[in-house]
Design a protein around this motif. Structure first.
Motif, mmCIF file in Angstrom:
data_model
loop_
_atom_site.group_PDB
_atom_site.id
_atom_site.type_symbol
_atom_site.label_atom_id
_atom_site.label_comp_id
_atom_site.label_asym_id
_atom_site.label_seq_id
_atom_site.Cartn_x
_atom_site.Cartn_y
_atom_site.Cartn_z
ATOM 1 N N ASP A 21 24.154 -13.801 -31.274
ATOM 2 C CA ASP A 21 24.913 -14.375 -32.482
ATOM 3 C C ASP A 21 26.312 -13.887 -32.011
ATOM 4 O OD1 ASP A 21 25.932 -14.558 -34.996
ATOM 5 O OD2 ASP A 21 24.997 -12.825 -36.084
ATOM 6 N N TRP A 22 27.053 -14.999 -32.412
ATOM 7 C CA TRP A 22 28.566 -15.038 -32.079
ATOM 8 C C TRP A 22 29.243 -13.935 -32.908
ATOM 9 C CZ3 TRP A 22 31.881 -16.059 -36.129
ATOM 10 C CH2 TRP A 22 31.369 -16.426 -37.144
ATOM 11 N N ARG A 23 28.660 -13.486 -33.963
ATOM 12 C CA ARG A 23 29.333 -12.248 -34.876
ATOM 13 C C ARG A 23 29.315 -11.258 -34.267
ATOM 14 N NH1 ARG A 23 26.360 -15.470 -38.617
ATOM 15 N NH2 ARG A 23 27.503 -16.471 -40.051
ATOM 16 N N VAL A 24 28.386 -10.601 -33.489
ATOM 17 C CA VAL A 24 28.140 -9.659 -32.555
ATOM 18 C C VAL A 24 29.107 -9.534 -31.346
ATOM 19 C CG1 VAL A 24 26.453 -8.220 -31.272
ATOM 20 C CG2 VAL A 24 25.665 -9.422 -33.173
ATOM 21 N N HIS A 25 29.173 -10.822 -30.789
ATOM 22 C CA HIS A 25 30.073 -10.828 -29.792
ATOM 23 C C HIS A 25 31.655 -10.536 -30.309
ATOM 24 C CE1 HIS A 25 27.232 -12.034 -26.716
ATOM 25 N NE2 HIS A 25 26.743 -12.761 -27.671
ATOM 26 N N ILE A 26 31.803 -10.984 -31.475
ATOM 27 C CA ILE A 26 33.322 -10.816 -32.003
ATOM 28 C C ILE A 26 33.628 -9.417 -32.268
ATOM 29 C CG2 ILE A 26 34.958 -11.405 -33.750
ATOM 30 C CD1 ILE A 26 33.611 -14.257 -33.948
ATOM 31 N N ASP A 27 32.526 -8.782 -32.902
ATOM 32 C CA ASP A 27 32.751 -7.270 -32.992
ATOM 33 C C ASP A 27 33.016 -6.527 -31.856
ATOM 34 O OD1 ASP A 27 32.395 -7.887 -35.785
ATOM 35 O OD2 ASP A 27 30.049 -7.624 -35.919
ATOM 36 N N GLN A 28 32.018 -7.023 -30.876
ATOM 37 C CA GLN A 28 32.251 -6.231 -29.354
ATOM 38 C C GLN A 28 33.552 -6.463 -28.850
ATOM 39 O OE1 GLN A 28 28.918 -7.362 -27.166
ATOM 40 N NE2 GLN A 28 27.645 -6.188 -28.135
ATOM 41 N N MET A 29 33.830 -7.686 -29.086
ATOM 42 C CA MET A 29 35.277 -7.903 -28.611
ATOM 43 C C MET A 29 36.584 -7.158 -29.079
ATOM 44 S SD MET A 29 34.867 -12.234 -27.981
ATOM 45 C CE MET A 29 36.525 -12.239 -27.694
ATOM 46 N N HIS A 30 36.300 -7.166 -30.393
ATOM 47 C CA HIS A 30 37.273 -6.166 -31.131
ATOM 48 C C HIS A 30 37.522 -4.752 -30.845
ATOM 49 C CE1 HIS A 30 38.713 -9.579 -33.844
ATOM 50 N NE2 HIS A 30 37.742 -9.712 -34.182
ATOM 51 N N GLN A 31 36.100 -4.277 -30.633
ATOM 52 C CA GLN A 31 35.786 -2.968 -30.206
ATOM 53 C C GLN A 31 36.340 -2.840 -28.715
ATOM 54 O OE1 GLN A 31 31.810 -1.938 -30.601
ATOM 55 N NE2 GLN A 31 31.712 -1.878 -32.885
ATOM 56 N N HIS A 32 36.021 -3.737 -27.958
ATOM 57 C CA HIS A 32 36.595 -3.423 -26.609
ATOM 58 C C HIS A 32 38.187 -3.393 -26.452
ATOM 59 C CE1 HIS A 32 32.690 -3.233 -24.791
ATOM 60 N NE2 HIS A 32 32.450 -4.382 -25.187
ATOM 61 N N LYS A 33 38.522 -4.523 -27.387
ATOM 62 C CA LYS A 33 40.237 -4.562 -27.469
ATOM 63 C C LYS A 33 40.934 -3.270 -27.886
ATOM 64 C CE LYS A 33 44.051 -7.510 -29.361
ATOM 65 N NZ LYS A 33 44.024 -8.604 -30.259
ATOM 66 N N GLY A 34 40.133 -2.820 -29.113
ATOM 67 C CA GLY A 34 40.874 -1.385 -29.385
ATOM 68 C C GLY A 34 40.748 -0.565 -28.808
ATOM 69 N N GLY A 35 39.575 -0.255 -27.771
ATOM 70 C CA GLY A 35 39.261 0.827 -26.630
ATOM 71 C C GLY A 35 40.523 0.573 -25.519
ATOM 72 N N ILE A 36 40.805 -0.558 -25.290
ATOM 73 C CA ILE A 36 41.591 -1.171 -24.370
ATOM 74 C C ILE A 36 43.176 -0.639 -24.548
ATOM 75 C CG2 ILE A 36 42.858 -2.716 -22.758
ATOM 76 C CD1 ILE A 36 39.985 -4.354 -22.642
#
Length: 416
Positions: A249-264
Motif C-alpha cells: 500500500d502506498w499510504r504505508v510507504h508515505i507514512d514510513q517516509m514521513h517518519q524517517h524524514k522526521g527522524g533524520i
C-alpha cells in the motif's frame, strides 16, 4: 557417562549401515561437543589466552586444512586435559605427531574410555575419531568442574477456552470485508428480482405494522451509568478490529517516509552540533600543524641546504668513481689479454728450450749413422761376394772358351 558415550558411539558405528541418517551423526556430535565447550567458557579461557579463533559448529567434521586442524585438535585436547586436572604440555607445531597422538590416547585410556581405532585416524585432525576424543575430554572436564545438567523447564500452555475467546474477540479485517461483500451481493440479488403483486402486499403490511409499532412518546433510558460502563467493557473486546498492514500500500510507504524524514531531521539537529565542534577542532589542529611545519622548515632550512649540497657532492663522487671504475675495468681487460699473450710466449720459449737442450735427436742421428754403417758394410760384403762369383764365372767362361778353341783346332787338324 563414559560408558554411555562408548555405547552411543558403538550404536553410531553400527548405524552406518542401518540408515541414511547415520552419516550425519558426526555433525550432531560435533554440535553437542561445541555446546559443552561453551559451557566450559573455552572462548575466553582457550581462544583468547592462546590466540585461537572460535571453532565453527562443523569445524572438526569437515576436512579443510589437515595441518591446521591437527594442531588445533591437539591444542584443544591438551587444554581439556589441563582443565580435567592432568599435567599436559601445550603441543608445538614442530613436535612429533606420533608421540603427541600416543600421549593423548594414553590419557584417554587413563580415563577409562576404549580406543577401538588406529592412531593414524587422528593425524588428519578431523573426523569421527577426533570428535569422539574431544567429546570424552570435554565430559571429563565438565565432571571436574562439578557441572550438572538441570531438569528442563517447559513453558505453560494457555487453555483452549482463552484461545477461543481471543479468537472470537479479535476480528480480522479480511473477514469483515468478506461479510460486507456478501451483504452487498445479497442486496443486488434482491434488487434484480422482479417485484410481484404478493411482494407489494407484503411490503404494505410491513409498513402498516411498523407504523403501528412506532412509539407515541420519546423513549427515556432507565439504565444506570455504572451498569452501562460494565456492559461496554464486556462487549468492547468483541468490537476490536485488527487491521493488517499491507506493505504494497502506498499510504504505508508515505507514512514510513514521513517518519524517517522526521527522524533524520531530529538526528541531524543533534549531530550537526557535534560535527561543527569536530570541524572547529580539526581546523584548529590543521592551523597548528601548518604553523609548526613552517617553524620546522625555517629552523631546518640551513641544514636542508647543507644536505642538498652534500647530495650534489655525493652524486659527483659517484660519477667520478663510475668513470674511474670504467677505466680500471678497461685496463684490467687489456692486462688480462697481455698476460694471456705472455703465457703463450713463455710456453713457446719453454718448448724451444726443451727441444734445444734435449739430446734425443743426436742419439737418433748416431743410431741412424750406425745403422747406415752396418748396412754399408753388409752391402760391401754382398758386393764382394757378387764380384767373386762374377770373377769365378768369368774364369769359367774363359776356360770353357779355351777348351772350345782347342777342340776346334783339334777338329781342324783331324780334318786335314
Amino acid at each position: 557417562m563414559a560408558d554411555g558415550d562408548e555405547r552411543r558411539r558403538g550404536d553410531d558405528m553400527e548405524g552406518e549401515s542401518s540408515g541414511p541418517g547415520a552419516a550425519y551423526q558426526m555433525f550432531v556430535q560435533m554440535e553437542d561437543m561445541i555446546d559443552k565447550l561453551k559451557l566450559l567458557h573455552y572462548e575466553e579461557e582457550f581462544c583468547r589466552q592462546l590466540g585461537f579463533k572460535p571453532f565453527s559448529r562443523h569445524y572438526f567434521a569437515i576436512p579443510t586444512n589437515p595441518g591446521e586442524q591437527f594442531y588445533n585438535f591437539t591444542s584443544l585436547a591438551a587444554w581439556l586435559l589441563r582443565v580435567s586436572g592432568k599435567q599436559f604440555d601445550q603441543p608445538q607445531e614442530y613436535d612429533d605427531p606420533n608421540a603427541t597422538i600416543s600421549s593423548i590416547l594414553e590419557e584417554l585410556r587413563g580415563f577409562g574410555h576404549g580406543v577401538d581405532f588406529p592412531p593414524s585416524k587422528l593425524k588428519t585432525g578431523c573426523g569421527e575419531q577426533c570428535i569422539y576424543v574431544l567429546d570424552c575430554f570435554s565430559n571429563e572436564a565438565l565432571k571436574t568442574a562439578n557441572f550438572s545438567w538441570k531438569m528442563p523447564v517447559y513453558p505453560e500452555e494457555e487453555t483452549e477456552e482463552d484461545v477461543i475467546e481471543d479468537d472470537d474477540a479479535e476480528l480480522d479485517l479480511n473477514k469483515v470485508e468478506e461479510e460486507m461483500q456478501e451483504d452487498i451481493d445479497e442486496d443486488f440479488e434482491e434488487e434484480e428480482n422482479i417485484l410481484g403483486l404478493d411482494d407489494l402486499k407484503k411490503m404494505r403490511k410491513n409498513q402498516e405494522n411498523a407504523e403501528s409499532t412506532k412509539p407515541e412518546e420519546i423513549m427515556q433510558s432507565n439504565t444506570n451509568a455504572a451498569d452501562w460502563k460494565l456492559e461496554v467493557e464486556r462487549v468492547q473486546p468483541q468490537l476490536k478490529v485488527t487491521i493488517r498492514t499491507d506493505n504494497k500500500d502506498w499510504r504505508v510507504h508515505i507514512d514510513q517516509m514521513h517518519q524517517h524524514k522526521g527522524g533524520i531531521e531530529t538526528s541531524l539537529k543533534e549531530t550537526k552540533v557535534y560535527l561543527d565542534k569536530l570541524h572547529d577542532e580539526i581546523s584548529k589542529t590543521l592551523e597548528k600543524i601548518g604553523s609548526r611545519e613552517k617553524y620546522i622548515n625555517n629552523q631546518l632550512e640551513h641544514h636542508l641546504h647543507e644536505f642538498r649540497a652534500m647530495q650534489d657532492q655525493l652524486a659527483e663522487a659517484k660519477e667520478r668513481y663510475r668513470q674511474a671504475s670504467g677505466g680500471v675495468t678497461e685496463r684490467t681487460r687489456t692486462l688480462a689479454e697481455l698476460t694471456d699473450e705472455l703465457d703463450q710466449v713463455k710456453m713457446q720459449m719453454e718448448e724451444r728450450g726443451t727441444s734445444m737442450t734435449d739430446g734425443t735427436p743426436l742419439v737418433k742421428i748416431k743410431q741412424a749413422l750406425q745403422n747406415l754403417k752396418k748396412e754399408i758394410t753388409q752391402m760391401e760384403i754382398r758386393m764382394g761376394v757378387v764380384e767373386h762369383v762374377l770373377l769365378q764365372a768369368r774364369l769359367k767362361s774363359k776356360n770353357s772358351n779355351k777348351i772350345t778353341n782347342n777342340m776346334d783346332n783339334d777338329m781342324d787338324d783331324n780334318e786335314y
